[in-house]
Design an enzyme around this catalytic site. Structure first.
Site, PDB file in Angstrom:
ATOM      1  N   HIS A 268     -11.356   5.557  56.316  1.00  0.00           N
ATOM      2  CA  HIS A 268     -10.945   5.501  57.731  1.00  0.00           C
ATOM      3  C   HIS A 268     -11.349   4.126  58.267  1.00  0.00           C
ATOM      4  O   HIS A 268     -10.821   3.117  57.827  1.00  0.00           O
ATOM      5  CB  HIS A 268     -11.594   6.683  58.453  1.00  0.00           C
ATOM      6  N   HIS A 307      -0.999   5.136  54.497  1.00  0.00           N
ATOM      7  CA  HIS A 307      -1.416   5.798  55.725  1.00  0.00           C
ATOM      8  C   HIS A 307      -0.885   7.211  55.715  1.00  0.00           C
ATOM      9  O   HIS A 307       0.230   7.440  55.218  1.00  0.00           O
ATOM     10  CB  HIS A 307      -0.874   5.043  56.953  1.00  0.00           C
ATOM     11  N   ASP A 363      -5.855  -2.017  58.918  1.00  0.00           N
ATOM     12  CA  ASP A 363      -7.070  -2.622  58.370  1.00  0.00           C
ATOM     13  C   ASP A 363      -6.810  -3.761  57.398  1.00  0.00           C
ATOM     14  O   ASP A 363      -7.737  -4.464  57.017  1.00  0.00           O
ATOM     15  CB  ASP A 363      -7.895  -1.551  57.653  1.00  0.00           C
TER      16      ASP A 363
END
Ligand code: ACO
Length: 437
Positions: A268, A307, A363
């Site tokens: 995460h 994702h 990210d």
């Protein structure tokens, strides 16, 4: 027969049931009436990672993962990133509307005047080992705030909620900055009320001996955009933790600590840190192909790719990729960008990633920017938490105002042994199992 129903035939009994369909969902409780016999508990849905289960109705964030769309309260993320500030976005998420000038000024003023933390919090931070991970410090100290604000327990009181929301948005940067300074063995810097939200955060991170810290406006703005991009993402792992803990009516500091803990994991919010570690490990453009092959053989994942929801380019990753160059202009280029760009290109043309719809997520590039801003890797998840606090609080408030919500309590399918006779220690014989400890 009404149109918006689902007909289900139970082949065990031959009975047919009509289940209403609302907003593209059936109610899991409607399955309970489907029984194989009178003493049957009733049918349940099995969904170990909530991959296809809506746990709430929400009016905060909309995501269309197939089309790569993200909107907060109906506003496209691209427009908010370009035209709003983080505080405006936080207000929008929490109150449902963009603030008027007066509302914004009063919100900003309240946040600015709640950035200080009790001196005892400083002592907690001092108590951590010199190399403590900032996320561990942030998680613990935000939980500790609940002991200072006992009024926070009154979670059904809208005014109490309002003030805790202000305190949390105001104090999270202070806690994160203290964690950073502790890690570096540097004196803590107190908030400067003359600076913007992000300008003050940079001040608390980086001020040295100067009388007054002057943030670089490009870095200040870029950080603000990064916070906007991270501000909410509907029912992700940390938000679910916030809602799960909040559903027991725990105070918001404790619920935020749970959300921070969830965010800390490498799948995460820890992924941005993992991306930079991975890019360092790859080391050069010529080693990318070998790395991709290892990932395809199942030896680790391509961090920052894939994702649960986006099966298209994450819209936040697009904005961050552009932002990276603005930060490089101000701070100097991070050489990892060359490896990242090449890695992205190779992965996006490789059938393994194409077939699985694995695209860069938020990210993939954020860590590279944070590093260019002079932040160490272990601060990245804390920066994610600073942005996400607005979303966590908006979701927590929505949960408490939702009359349909109760304490979160999933069901399980029990597959353990049936009732057994207790075997006393003296009768248990010799174990073949490895000894613990
Ligand atoms: N690298 C290589 N293969 C991957 C990756 C990846 N990053 N992500 C998924 N896959 C593969 C899986 O091995 C699986 O392949 P299979 O069908 O052959 O078994 C397939 O793609 C589907 O993957 P799942 O694990 O079922 O997808 P899920 O939705 O559960 O996972 C997750 C999503 C956790 C984000 C995953 O893509 C991942 O681990 N990514 C890397 C970590 C990361 O970047 N996390 C940040 C997410 S964004 C955020 O939290 C802000």
């Amino acid at each position: 027969m009404p149109k918006d129903t689902l007909s289900v035939t139970d082949n065990r009994t031959g009975k047919t049931y009509e289940l209403p369909i609302t907003h593209g969902t059936i109610r899991a409780m409607d399955l309970r009436q489907i029984k194989a016999s009178d003493d049957d508990f009733g049918l349940m849905a099995y969904d170990p990672a909530f991959t296809n289960t809506a746990a709430c109705v929400s009016r905060i964030t909309f995501i269309d993962g197939d089309r790569g769309i993200l909107r907060y309260r109906g506003y496209p993320i691209e427009q908010l990133a370009e035209r709003s500030t983080y505080q405006e976005t936080a207000y929008l998420l929490i109150h449902g509307e963009l603030p008027t000038r007066q509302e914004l000024e009063s919100f900003q003023h309240a946040i600015t005047y709640h950035t200080m933390v009790h001196e005892n919090i400083r002592k907690f931070v001092d108590g951590f080992r010199y190399d403590a991970h900032p996320m561990g410090i942030l998680t613990s100290t935000v939980a500790a705030l609940s002991t200072f604000y006992t009024d926070a327990k009154d979670v059904m009181d809208a005014e109490s909620r309002r003030i805790q929301i202000i305190r949390l948005i105001a104090k999270m940067p202070t806690l994160a900055a203290f964690a950073y300074r502790h890690r570096r063995g540097m004196p803590y810097v107190y908030p400067d009320n003359e600076l913007s939200y992000t300008g003050n955060f940079l001040n608390m991170l980086f001020r040295m001996t100067e009388q007054r810290y002057k943030p670089n406006p490009i870095v200040e703005k870029a950080l603000d955009v990064l916070l906007i991009l991270h501000a909410d993402h509907e029912q992700n792992c940390s938000t679910s933790a916030m809602r799960g803990v909040g559903s027991s009516l725990a105070d918001p500091y404790s619920a935020t600590a749970a959300a921070c803990a969830a965010l800390y994991g490498p799948l995460h919010g820890g992924a941005n840190e993992a991306v930079v570690r991975m890019l360092r490990e790859i080391g050069s453009v010529k080693s990318i192909a070998g790395h991709i092959e290892r990932v395809k053989r199942g030896e680790g994942r391509l961090m920052g790719f894939g994702h649960r929801v986006y099966k298209n380019y994450d819209p936040r990753a697009k904005i961050i990729k552009r932002l990276a160059y603005e930060v490089f202009d101000a701070q100097g280029k991070n050489p990892l960008i060359d490896i990242a760009l090449e890695l992205e290109q190779i992965a996006l043309s490789d059938p393994y990633f194409v077939e699985r719809k694995l695209y860069p997520n938020v990210d993939f590039y954020s860590g590279i920017i944070y590093e260019a801003m002079g932040l160490p890797m272990d601060m990245f998840p804390a920066l994610f938490a600073l942005g996400r606090i607005a979303g966590w609080l908006a979701q927590w408030q929505e949960l408490l105002e939702d009359k349909e919500q109760k304490i979160a309590r999933p069901r399980q399918v029990y597959l353990g042994p049936d009732e057994r006779r207790y075997v006393p220690l003296s009768e248990r014989g010799h174990s073949e199992r490895p000894l613990p400890g």
